[in-house]
Design a protein around this motif. Structure first.
Motif, short mmCIF file in Angstrom:
data_model
loop_
_atom_site.label_atom_id
_atom_site.label_comp_id
_atom_site.label_asym_id
_atom_site.label_seq_id
_atom_site.Cartn_x
_atom_site.Cartn_y
_atom_site.Cartn_z
N HIS A 112 -4.40 12.56 -0.73
CA HIS A 112 -5.75 12.03 -0.92
C HIS A 112 -5.82 10.93 -1.98
O HIS A 112 -6.91 10.61 -2.46
N THR A 113 -4.66 10.38 -2.35
CA THR A 113 -4.65 9.27 -3.29
C THR A 113 -3.83 8.13 -2.71
O THR A 113 -2.95 8.32 -1.88
N ALA A 114 -4.15 6.92 -3.17
CA ALA A 114 -3.42 5.73 -2.72
C ALA A 114 -3.50 4.67 -3.81
O ALA A 114 -4.41 4.69 -4.63
N TRP A 115 -2.53 3.78 -3.78
CA TRP A 115 -2.61 2.62 -4.65
C TRP A 115 -2.18 1.41 -3.86
O TRP A 115 -1.43 1.51 -2.89
N ILE A 116 -2.72 0.27 -4.26
CA ILE A 116 -2.43 -1.00 -3.61
C ILE A 116 -2.19 -2.05 -4.69
O ILE A 116 -2.89 -2.07 -5.70
N ALA A 117 -1.18 -2.88 -4.46
CA ALA A 117 -0.96 -4.06 -5.29
C ALA A 117 -0.97 -5.24 -4.33
O ALA A 117 -0.48 -5.14 -3.20
N TYR A 118 -1.55 -6.37 -4.74
CA TYR A 118 -1.69 -7.51 -3.83
C TYR A 118 -1.92 -8.78 -4.63
O TYR A 118 -2.21 -8.74 -5.83
N THR A 119 -1.78 -9.90 -3.95
CA THR A 119 -2.14 -11.19 -4.52
C THR A 119 -3.49 -11.58 -3.94
O THR A 119 -3.66 -11.58 -2.72
N ALA A 169 -5.12 -1.58 -7.40
CA ALA A 169 -6.22 -0.63 -7.38
C ALA A 169 -5.69 0.76 -7.06
O ALA A 169 -4.68 0.91 -6.36
N PHE A 170 -6.37 1.75 -7.58
CA PHE A 170 -6.08 3.15 -7.30
C PHE A 170 -7.27 3.70 -6.53
O PHE A 170 -8.42 3.48 -6.92
N LEU A 171 -7.01 4.37 -5.42
CA LEU A 171 -8.07 4.90 -4.57
C LEU A 171 -7.89 6.41 -4.38
O LEU A 171 -6.77 6.93 -4.46
N GLU A 172 -9.01 7.06 -4.11
CA GLU A 172 -9.00 8.49 -3.85
C GLU A 172 -9.89 8.78 -2.65
O GLU A 172 -10.99 8.22 -2.54
N LYS A 173 -9.40 9.62 -1.74
CA LYS A 173 -10.21 9.99 -0.57
C LYS A 173 -11.18 11.09 -1.01
O LYS A 173 -10.77 12.15 -1.46
N GLN A 174 -12.49 10.78 -0.91
CA GLN A 174 -13.53 11.72 -1.30
C GLN A 174 -14.43 11.97 -0.09
O GLN A 174 -15.00 11.03 0.45
N SER A 175 -14.51 13.22 0.34
CA SER A 175 -15.29 13.59 1.54
C SER A 175 -14.88 12.74 2.73
O SER A 175 -15.72 12.28 3.50
N GLY A 176 -13.57 12.49 2.85
CA GLY A 176 -13.04 11.76 4.00
C GLY A 176 -13.15 10.24 3.90
O GLY A 176 -12.79 9.54 4.84
N VAL A 204 0.83 -1.20 0.00
CA VAL A 204 0.00 0.00 0.00
C VAL A 204 0.87 1.26 0.00
O VAL A 204 1.85 1.34 0.75
N HIS A 205 0.48 2.22 -0.83
CA HIS A 205 1.19 3.50 -0.91
C HIS A 205 0.18 4.62 -0.86
O HIS A 205 -0.75 4.64 -1.68
N ILE A 206 0.35 5.55 0.08
CA ILE A 206 -0.58 6.66 0.26
C ILE A 206 0.17 7.97 0.07
O ILE A 206 1.27 8.14 0.61
N SER A 207 -0.42 8.88 -0.69
CA SER A 207 0.14 10.21 -0.89
C SER A 207 -1.01 11.20 -0.87
O SER A 207 -1.75 11.33 -1.85
#
Length: 126
Positions: free
Chosen positions: A66-73, A93-100, A61-64
């Motif tokens: 309000h964005t983050a990405w995760i790679a996993y098996t 997956a790529f994630l974004e923090k929206q309204s917390g 997991v990498h967070i920067s």
């Protein structure tokens, strides 16, 4: 990530929609699906007697901000009338923090073939 798998496993569209961002899409099996089309596809698979087990393992997991990405098996299985076979997928997956709240914007899934597992020392669950 586990919430999206729980929602898909139980055909819970409201739960699925609660963790995806507007405009979400996934590359899976060589195709592009949006939230509605992937849930329709999974529901069709369930109606045909297929059941899936998905488990996020080895998360990176990498967070920067309000964005983050995760790679996993994703280690799990596929079951149908012929039995259950273990299966792994390499996913991200790529994630974004929206309204917390973290929302999944994009996912990618690649099925690990038996040959790849054997060549790289990946053990299947028995």
């Amino acid at each position: 990530m586990s919430t999206i798998f729980t929602a898909a496993r139980t055909d819970d569209i409201a739960k699925f929609d609660s963790v995806i961002a507007p405009g979400f899409y996934i590359f899976d099996g060589g195709l592009r699906f949006n939230g509605d089309s992937i849930m329709t596809f999974i529901k069709t698979q369930h109606e045909a007697g297929k059941r899936y087990e998905w488990n996020v393992t080895e998360p990176d997991v990498h967070i920067s901000g309000h964005t983050a990405w995760i790679a996993y098996t994703n280690k799990g299985s596929i079951s149908d009338a012929s039995g259950t076979r273990n299966q792994s997928w390499l996913e991200s997956a790529f994630l974004e923090k929206q309204s917390g709240i973290w929302k999944i914007v994009f996912m990618q899934s690649t099925r690990v073939t038996v040959a790849a597992q054997e060549n790289h020392g990946v053990t299947s669950q028995h």
